[in-house]
Scaffold this active site. Sequence first.
Site, mmCIF file in Angstrom:
data_model
loop_
_atom_site.group_PDB
_atom_site.id
_atom_site.type_symbol
_atom_site.label_atom_id
_atom_site.label_comp_id
_atom_site.label_asym_id
_atom_site.label_seq_id
_atom_site.Cartn_x
_atom_site.Cartn_y
_atom_site.Cartn_z
ATOM 1 N N ASP A 119 -22.336 20.716 -22.497
ATOM 2 C CA ASP A 119 -21.952 21.693 -23.504
ATOM 3 C C ASP A 119 -22.808 22.957 -23.429
ATOM 4 O O ASP A 119 -23.925 22.989 -23.931
ATOM 5 C CB ASP A 119 -22.053 21.057 -24.891
ATOM 6 C CG ASP A 119 -21.486 21.961 -25.979
ATOM 7 O OD1 ASP A 119 -21.024 23.073 -25.652
ATOM 8 O OD2 ASP A 119 -21.508 21.551 -27.150
ATOM 9 N N ASP A 137 -18.212 28.603 -23.796
ATOM 10 C CA ASP A 137 -18.430 27.301 -24.420
ATOM 11 C C ASP A 137 -17.663 26.196 -23.688
ATOM 12 O O ASP A 137 -16.442 26.114 -23.795
ATOM 13 C CB ASP A 137 -17.982 27.368 -25.888
ATOM 14 C CG ASP A 137 -18.323 26.115 -26.654
ATOM 15 O OD1 ASP A 137 -19.160 25.321 -26.167
ATOM 16 O OD2 ASP A 137 -17.759 25.919 -27.743
#
Length: 508
Positions: free
Chosen positions: A392, A118
């Site tokens: 992201d 992430d």
Amino acid sequence: MLVEIIPLLILSFAAAVLSNPIKSSPRQLRDTVAHSRQAQAWNPYGYTTSRTISLRRSPHDLQHSSRALRKRATHLTASSDVEGPGLLQAGSTFLRATGASFLAEISFGSQTFLSVVDTGSSDTWIVHNDFTCVDIITNQAIPRDRCYFGPQYQPGDEFRQIPDANFNITYGDGEYLTGPVGTLPVTLADIRVSSQQVSLPNLAAWQGDGVTSGIIGLAYPALTAAYPGTNPHLDRYCRPGGQLQNCNQIVYSSLINTMFFEQKLTAPIFALALSRDESNSGNGGYLSIGGIPDLNTVGVKSPEFASTPIRILPQDDQFRYYLINIDGLVMLPAGTPIPEDSRWQAQYAENLTNMTTAEGNITSSTPAANDTSFNSTSRAFPTSEPTSYILDSGTTLSFLPSNLIYRYANMFRPPARFDPSTGFYFVDCQAQVPPLGVKIGGKVFWHKSMDLIKQYDYAGTTCILGVQDSGRLGGVNILGDTFLGNVLAVFDLGEGVVRFAGRREYSS
Ligand SMILES: *[C@@H]1O[C@H](CO)[C@@H](O)[C@H](O)[C@H]1NC(C)=O
Ligand SMILES: *[C@@H]1O[C@H](CO)[C@@H](O)[C@H](O)[C@H]1NC(C)=O
Ligand SMILES: *[C@@H]1O[C@H](CO)[C@@H](O)[C@H](O)[C@H]1NC(C)=O
Ligand SMILES: *[C@@H]1O[C@H](CO)[C@@H](O)[C@H](O)[C@H]1NC(C)=O
Ligand SMILES: *[C@@H]1O[C@H](CO)[C@@H](O)[C@H](O)[C@H]1NC(C)=O
Ligand SMILES: *[C@@H]1O[C@H](CO)[C@@H](O)[C@H](O)[C@H]1NC(C)=O
């Protein structure tokens, strides 16, 4: 995954309040603008690293069970003034409904797990084997298997708990976790950190995939979510632009910050080449730490990289996210072939105005009917900082400014339609796709058509756009997996830039 949704539009913030007690290391606060010039000379061949690991894709969420999907469809995100669990809205839709995560092997002591990679958060955590699963809406305890975690960590001698500290995080989709913090030996991509601060959540409002056990947060330390004491109710995140005197977040060195800057175990650079895995083989692409993967292996067309500085939020004084400015979006009429040659690409980008107005049938209900956003590719759009995007890998879709997504939706044949009850643009699964390019550092990176229409329901008869309205996220624009699957993205923390190279079309 986006951590805490920060309205980028709030700029009325006194500079004096910026005496935030929490600083990233000076190394990370270097003037980023200078780097964009330096970056032109970057030679990728000096950076190939063997510390490249294959990523996996989580099982497709839709295959979980229709029950899980329905449950997911009752929570999430996001109005413009969202904060923490308050952002949950019954009736809105779960962002990851059609997405899968990208997973890497990571070891905590002698135990090895699969965790989600992430770039939109900074904490690395692994679920405690004695955890309570709670319902994300009601906060009531529910059976553990409803959190859908993979194997759980059994704390052993190697775990050194930090007394009087707790972990408390809420992700952009409303999932939240709390628990103890401590240090452990952590190994990722063959790099071992002998003592890394991690968290072992023992309370989880989580919607897992049945495989993963935690998250590997690759963003900057300022986003880390540790707090003093053992009562998470007293935790107050130091939100940029917020009331800093009332916050008590204790920033710590995130995993890559430890590797790169504290222990200097490797060059301060990591790279992601995410795979869309059309063939559903579980191939998630590659993660390299300390360098970049072999260019041929990840299908990079040419070693010409575009680069752009990593930026800080307008009302902030330190790096948190991989926030970049893009030059513009290029939208071509449905049916136009994607231009191959880079000179043509540049020309197309310049002709943006004509290309879009030729197709877009903008009606008077357009959010900003008289905006001039298509005046040129590099001009500022009407809202503040609309060209800033967070990179992201933990968010499946991309989120673009409202007025742009409105126009783009209208360019599909037939046009995509906004559904107020879910907050998504829906589109015919067989619609003709208008090519979409993101111009960064002077170069246009095109999406593959199939990334722009995503299956929404279990049966595969309903589809949504792969790019959606960031107005639903309080104006936070995100380049998620929809975009990242088309590029090799090199996060160069030493130079303070992100570099991109396009990849050949690939299928798995
Ligand atoms: C986590 O912190 C927030 C404040 O940032 C607080 O409102 C919340 O209650 C905490 N979570 C738990 C489970 O205590
Ligand atoms: C861009 O516009 C110019 C001027 O109208 C035109 O000559 C050129 O062919 C256009 N380029 C493309 C790729 O359409
Ligand atoms: C758009 O089209 C007009 C006329 O059709 C032309 O004069 C203008 O140069 C074009 N703009 C661009 C950016 O190509
Ligand atoms: C655009 O608007 C015109 C006039 O209202 C209409 O005839 C046409 O069908 C519309 N085209 C699309 C693609 O919506
Ligand atoms: C758009 O038009 C309306 C009505 O003419 C006007 O009040 C408004 O200020 C305009 N907005 C911009 C950004 O020009
Ligand atoms: C482009 O934007 C500038 C500045 O807002 C404005 O003066 C100009 O008229 C615009 N041109 C077009 C073609 O809309």
